[in-house]
Design an enzyme around this catalytic site. Structure first.
Site, PDB file in Angstrom:
ATOM      1  N   SER A   1       1.662  -9.783  -1.037  1.00  0.00           N
ATOM      2  CA  SER A   1       1.322  -8.356  -0.954  1.00  0.00           C
ATOM      3  C   SER A   1       1.576  -7.748   0.417  1.00  0.00           C
ATOM      4  O   SER A   1       1.788  -6.544   0.537  1.00  0.00           O
ATOM      5  CB  SER A   1      -0.133  -8.142  -1.366  1.00  0.00           C
ATOM      6  OG  SER A   1      -0.996  -8.987  -0.630  1.00  0.00           O
TER       7      SER A   1
ATOM      8  N   GLU B   1      -9.471   6.603   3.164  1.00  0.00           N
ATOM      9  CA  GLU B   1     -10.392   5.614   3.722  1.00  0.00           C
ATOM     10  C   GLU B   1      -9.581   4.370   4.023  1.00  0.00           C
ATOM     11  O   GLU B   1      -8.520   4.153   3.411  1.00  0.00           O
ATOM     12  CB  GLU B   1     -11.487   5.278   2.712  1.00  0.00           C
ATOM     13  CG  GLU B   1     -11.113   4.213   1.656  1.00  0.00           C
ATOM     14  CD  GLU B   1      -9.942   4.590   0.739  1.00  0.00           C
ATOM     15  OE1 GLU B   1      -9.692   5.781   0.569  1.00  0.00           O
ATOM     16  OE2 GLU B   1      -9.292   3.662   0.203  1.00  0.00           O
TER      17      GLU B   1
ATOM     18  N   LYS C   1       0.816  -1.222   0.000  1.00  0.00           N
ATOM     19  CA  LYS C   1       0.000   0.000   0.000  1.00  0.00           C
ATOM     20  C   LYS C   1       0.854   1.279   0.000  1.00  0.00           C
ATOM     21  O   LYS C   1       0.477   2.287  -0.573  1.00  0.00           O
ATOM     22  CB  LYS C   1      -0.936   0.015   1.210  1.00  0.00           C
ATOM     23  CG  LYS C   1      -2.021  -1.060   1.183  1.00  0.00           C
ATOM     24  CD  LYS C   1      -3.210  -0.596   0.411  1.00  0.00           C
ATOM     25  CE  LYS C   1      -4.363  -1.570   0.299  1.00  0.00           C
ATOM     26  NZ  LYS C   1      -4.377  -2.799   1.024  1.00  0.00           N
TER      27      LYS C   1
END
Ligand code: PLP
Length: 400
Positions: free
Chosen positions: A380, A113, A91
């Protein structure tokens, strides 16, 4: 085929676009304009590369998973280690890109968010680093499930705002963030966390995450002297997967396999496998495959993994799927937990529950491949954030 690109209004074939109220068109158009400029600006690229290297810890390794390979006895498997990025997931690649953009636009305040909290943590982190105000919207239910990440964000100086409408999860948090943005457009940039939403977000987030695939392509060529047979990644909104896939789209021989959350199984409707249903709709600014009930209402979704638990998928995946360039499958909660256990015990790597879906897919489908095949799986994120939830899940399974 040529790498997919959106038209000037963000359409990926029939998908994507800018389905937002009039008040949001202006900031989205400004963002598109500025992003187009910086995208080609060597100074911006240099600055981003600097922070990705010095702060995020890139390039991440492409690790040959020798024991996993031996245990499955088919393809040679490499792991792209996004779990080793600062803050523990991919991220931050996107949050870093977008905060540099926000600085260029002179914005002083960042909103975001978050569902599971990984994107909120990544955004709170880059805000702390650059000294910008940070407000994160999070469903109240998610705040309770992910209290550790709430504590992390608050420790980083962010304000976490509980969202108490509807299901009190990610979808509602996105709505609140958009509402905030409309009201505070002059001061504020909205860092959206996946390859989703209105144009230019799906393209921009993809570009920032494509560093994963660019590195992996170079690394596999160096290690093996040839391209992989297949790429495997989990698909929530679709950012880690499109980041890995995109630099390989032109390489027709490389299979691209996205793994969605099968939850409790497709039949009962308790899942988030958008491509298992085949319904197209519009959600939060973009046209794409969306899970719906028989009345066309957005369906309730379920996954053991909060990061995959969303009713829509990024529009570029919808196009790639229709074109047959990428394929999508799903694994259930039970299979994902098995993937978590096996990678932990075979390789000493605790994968995030999201990433465990990709691991589970290869465990389940190893027989499709032979020892001539080369596979890259995107890990990930790391699983430390999930261990409490897993402990509870396992205790409950044992009691049943
Ligand atoms: C958020 C998240 C995902 C899902 O999001 P994508 O946009 O589909 O990548 C997957 N893995 C981890 C570790 C995440 O934090």
């Amino acid at each position: 085929m040529k790498p997919t690109q959106p038209d000037s209004h963000g359409h990926f074939g029939d998908y994507g676009g800018m389905f937002v109220p009039e008040t949001l068109m202006e900031p989205l158009n400004e963002l598109t304009r500025v992003y187009k400029e910086v995208r080609k600006d060597p100074e911006f690229k240099k600055e981003l590369q600097y922070y990705l290297r010095e702060y995020v810890g890139r390039p991440t390794p492409l690790y040959f998973a020798e024991r996993l390979t031996r245990k499955l006895g088919t393809a040679k498997i490499y792991l792209k280690r996004e779990d080793l990025c600062h803050t523990g997931a991919h991220k931050i690649n996107n949050s870093m890109g977008q905060i540099l953009l926000a600085k260029r636009m002179g914005k002083k305040r960042i909103i975001a968010e978050t569902g599971a909290g990984q994107h909120g943590v990544a955004t709170a982190t880059v805000c702390a680093m650059f000294g910008l105000e940070c407000v994160v919207y999070m469903g109240k239910v998610d705040m309770e499930r992910q209290s550790l990440n709430v504590f992390r964000m608050e420790s980083l100086g962010a304000t976490v705002v509980p969202v108490t409408v509807g299901q009190q999860t990610l979808k509602e948090a996105v709505n609140e963030a958009m509402r905030d943005w409309v009201t505070n457009i002059r001061s504020t940039h909205y860092i959206l966390g996946s390859a989703l939403g209105a144009h230019p977000y799906p393209m921009m987030v993809r570009d920032f995450q494509s560093v994963i695939g660019r590195e992996a392509r170079k690394q596999i060529l160096k290690a093996e002297g040839r391209l992989p047979t297949a790429l495997i990644a989990c698909v929530g909104g679709g950012s880690n997967s499109i980041g890995l896939f995109h630099p390989f789209i032109k390489d027709e021989g490389v299979r691209m396999i996205g793994v969605e959350a099968g939850g409790l199984g497709i039949a009962g409707g308790m899942h988030a496998a958008r491509f298992a249903q085949d319904k197209i709709g519009i959600l939060q600014g973009t046209k794409t495959y969306v899970l719906q009930d028989n009345d066309g209402q957005i369906a309730l979704t379920h996954s053991i993994s909060a990061g995959l638990d969303y009713a829509a998928v990024g529009p570029e995946h919808s196009l790639l799927r229709d074109l047959g360039r990428s394929e999508y499958s799903y694994v259930t909660d039970v299979e994902a937990v098995d993937g978590f256990d096996k990678l932990s015990q075979w390789e000493g790597i605790l994968p995030a529950l999201e990433s465990s879906h990709a691991i589970a897919w290869i465990i389940k489908n190893a027989a499709e491949f032979t020892s001539d095949d080369l596979i890259i799986i995107n890990v990930s994120g790391r699983g430390d954030k999930d261990v409490m939830q897993l402990a509870e899940w396992k205790a409950k399974q044992a009691a049943e």
